[in-house]
Design a protein around this motif. Structure first.
Motif, mmCIF file in Angstrom:
data_model
loop_
_atom_site.group_PDB
_atom_site.id
_atom_site.type_symbol
_atom_site.label_atom_id
_atom_site.label_comp_id
_atom_site.label_asym_id
_atom_site.label_seq_id
_atom_site.Cartn_x
_atom_site.Cartn_y
_atom_site.Cartn_z
ATOM 1 N N ASP A 263 0.831 -1.202 0.000
ATOM 2 C CA ASP A 263 0.000 0.000 0.000
ATOM 3 C C ASP A 263 0.866 1.253 0.000
ATOM 4 N N ALA A 264 0.306 2.347 -0.504
ATOM 5 C CA ALA A 264 1.013 3.628 -0.554
ATOM 6 C C ALA A 264 0.609 4.499 0.624
ATOM 7 N N LEU B 205 -12.843 10.848 0.716
ATOM 8 C CA LEU B 205 -11.963 9.742 0.315
ATOM 9 C C LEU B 205 -12.515 8.408 0.810
ATOM 10 N N HIS B 206 -13.005 8.402 2.047
ATOM 11 C CA HIS B 206 -13.561 7.188 2.630
ATOM 12 C C HIS B 206 -14.830 6.759 1.894
ATOM 13 N N ARG B 207 -15.712 7.701 1.613
ATOM 14 C CA ARG B 207 -16.972 7.377 0.934
ATOM 15 C C ARG B 207 -16.746 6.918 -0.500
ATOM 16 N N ALA B 208 -15.598 7.293 -1.075
ATOM 17 C CA ALA B 208 -15.246 6.824 -2.412
ATOM 18 C C ALA B 208 -14.627 5.434 -2.381
ATOM 19 N N GLY B 209 -14.445 4.879 -1.182
ATOM 20 C CA GLY B 209 -13.883 3.545 -1.055
ATOM 21 C C GLY B 209 -12.381 3.482 -1.247
ATOM 22 N N LEU B 210 -11.700 4.615 -1.073
ATOM 23 C CA LEU B 210 -10.260 4.672 -1.335
ATOM 24 C C LEU B 210 -9.405 4.664 -0.075
ATOM 25 N N VAL C 206 -3.453 4.148 1.223
ATOM 26 C CA VAL C 206 -4.356 3.787 0.131
ATOM 27 C C VAL C 206 -3.712 2.684 -0.700
ATOM 28 N N GLU C 207 -4.518 2.016 -1.487
ATOM 29 C CA GLU C 207 -3.991 1.008 -2.412
ATOM 30 C C GLU C 207 -3.062 1.692 -3.411
ATOM 31 N N ALA C 208 -1.880 1.116 -3.621
ATOM 32 C CA ALA C 208 -0.886 1.761 -4.484
ATOM 33 C C ALA C 208 -1.437 2.017 -5.885
ATOM 34 N N ALA C 209 -2.218 1.072 -6.423
ATOM 35 C CA ALA C 209 -2.740 1.217 -7.783
ATOM 36 C C ALA C 209 -3.741 2.363 -7.899
ATOM 37 N N ARG C 210 -4.279 2.810 -6.760
ATOM 38 C CA ARG C 210 -5.277 3.889 -6.785
ATOM 39 C C ARG C 210 -4.766 5.154 -6.088
ATOM 40 N N ALA C 211 -3.454 5.217 -5.867
ATOM 41 C CA ALA C 211 -2.878 6.364 -5.159
ATOM 42 C C ALA C 211 -3.080 7.659 -5.930
ATOM 43 N N ALA C 212 -2.906 7.609 -7.249
ATOM 44 C CA ALA C 212 -3.090 8.828 -8.061
ATOM 45 C C ALA C 212 -4.535 9.294 -7.992
ATOM 46 N N GLU C 213 -5.471 8.358 -8.027
ATOM 47 C CA GLU C 213 -6.894 8.701 -7.928
ATOM 48 C C GLU C 213 -7.202 9.323 -6.569
ATOM 49 N N ALA C 214 -6.626 8.737 -5.505
ATOM 50 C CA ALA C 214 -6.840 9.271 -4.162
ATOM 51 C C ALA C 214 -6.250 10.668 -4.036
ATOM 52 N N ALA C 215 -5.048 10.864 -4.570
ATOM 53 C CA ALA C 215 -4.399 12.170 -4.489
ATOM 54 C C ALA C 215 -5.207 13.224 -5.237
ATOM 55 N N ALA C 216 -5.769 12.848 -6.385
ATOM 56 C CA ALA C 216 -6.578 13.801 -7.158
ATOM 57 C C ALA C 216 -7.832 14.189 -6.394
ATOM 58 N N LEU C 217 -8.479 13.230 -5.729
ATOM 59 C CA LEU C 217 -9.683 13.535 -4.963
ATOM 60 C C LEU C 217 -9.355 14.461 -3.798
#
Length: 357
Positions: free
Chosen positions: A180-181, A239-244, A310-321
């Motif tokens: 995880d990231a 972030l939490h409600r987005a499941g990230l 956050v999950e490493a594969a979704r880190a960019a998505e989390a950072a953008a949110l």
């Protein structure tokens, strides 16, 4: 025949009931402005009522926190900047709620002083109301205690109490695994921890609160150090409600080493590189007080007010949110498996050469 002496009153003993009633009248509109779904009635009763079902919860778990703002109060008293510590009080409580996946629902405060100054108290409670509105929680009540002999001059003390809720099965942390990231969310400054050391550094440097801040052009030292603790509630809930969001740590006393491992499972290590942007105030404190890097990291947030996993594969998505929610986000590191699977979670941090310069 001599006249009998006038009987003593509570005001003679140092307690002004009229001032207390004036304060209640002054803060009632502030509290009303924080009303939200679920809050019932207003301040003035013997207890506050809240309906979680009206707030949208079907099967809630309640989460409660309490905190203060430490010796930052000394600077508030000496500078007259009282609203800032009111915001701090809320932030220190609700930031601890949201890292457990809970939405702050309501807040209560405790204000104690030797002599009630209505303007001073209203400034503090006005800041509390501002913090509650930003966090989306209702200020439902509190206690004001006038205690002559316990506090000197204009001294006062604060404590805050917050209650939040999360649906059963939505509490954090959860599912943190190796790979995880870890992302960092920037702080607004020193926040509300380490001010006994801050004040010692300022005193040793022979500076006054009105002195221009060496690290913040255009502001006095007092104004710069009194920047309120940042509220991360809305961004982390999104972030939490987005499941990230897997886990989050509010970086308070103990710094990153003392707080991030608290939300990690046994058998894991948070491996971080100290290459995030460090605000000038921490570089100034380190240089002026000759504070060692390890001590700086253990006492202060050093620019990281919140760490999220956050999950490493979704880190960019989390950072953008998080960025879209108004946060400054930067990579901190990753989660690795510990050598011993049952070992308590730890943190391994590699400072860069010259850190924090």
């Amino acid at each position: 025949m001599t006249s009998s002496p006038r009987g003593l009153s509570y005001r003679d003993a140092g307690v002004d009931i009229d001032a207390g009633e004036a304060l209640v009248a002054a803060i009632a509109p502030l509290a009303r402005a924080t009303a939200r779904a679920g809050s019932l009635g207003g301040i003035g009763g013997f207890g506050a009522l809240f309906d979680p079902r009206a707030a949208g919860y079907a099967d809630p778990i309640l989460v409660a926190t309490t905190d203060g703002v430490g010796t930052k109060l000394k600077i508030a008293i000496e500078t007259g900047l009282h609203a800032e510590v009111g915001i701090d009080l809320v932030a220190m409580c609700v930031n601890d709620l949201v890292v457990q996946g809970a939405e702050p629902l309501f807040f209560l405060d405790y204000f104690a002083t030797g002599r009630l100054d209505v303007a001073q108290a209203r400034g503090v409670i006005g800041g509390i109301a501002d913090g509650c509105r930003e966090a989306g929680c209702a200020l439902v009540g509190g206690e004001t205690a006038e205690m002559p002999g316990m506090y000197a001059g204009a001294d006062y003390d604060l404590a805050g109490f917050a209650v939040g809720a999360a649906e059963r099965g939505r509490l954090l942390p959860r599912d943190v695994t190796a790979g995880d990231a870890v992302l960092g969310l920037a702080s607004s400054g020193v926040h509300s921890n380490g001010f006994s050391l801050v004040r010692r550094v300022v005193a040793a440097a022979g500076l006054g609160w009105e002195t221009p801040a060496p690290f913040a052009p255009g502001r006095s030292l007092g104004q710069a150090l009194m920047a309120p603790t940042r509220l991360y509630v809305r961004a982390l809930l999104a972030l939490h409600r987005a499941g990230l969001l897997k886990a989050a740590a509010h970086i308070t006393g103990g710094g990153l080493p003392g707080n991030l491992p608290r939300v990690l499972p046994d058998g894991t290590v948070a491996v971080l590189n100290a290459d995030w942007p460090v605000p000038p105030v921490f570089r100034w404190l380190a240089a002026t007080g000759n504070i060692a890097p390890a001590e700086l990291l253990r006492v202060f947030n050093c620019g990281v007010g919140m760490a999220v996993v956050v999950e490493a594969a979704r880190a960019a998505e989390a950072a953008a949110l998080l960025t879209a929610a108004g946060e400054m986000v930067f990579p901190l590191g990753r989660i690795e498996a510990a050598a011993a699977p049952a070992a308590p979670a730890t943190l391994r941090l590699t400072p860069q050469a010259g850190w924090p310069g």
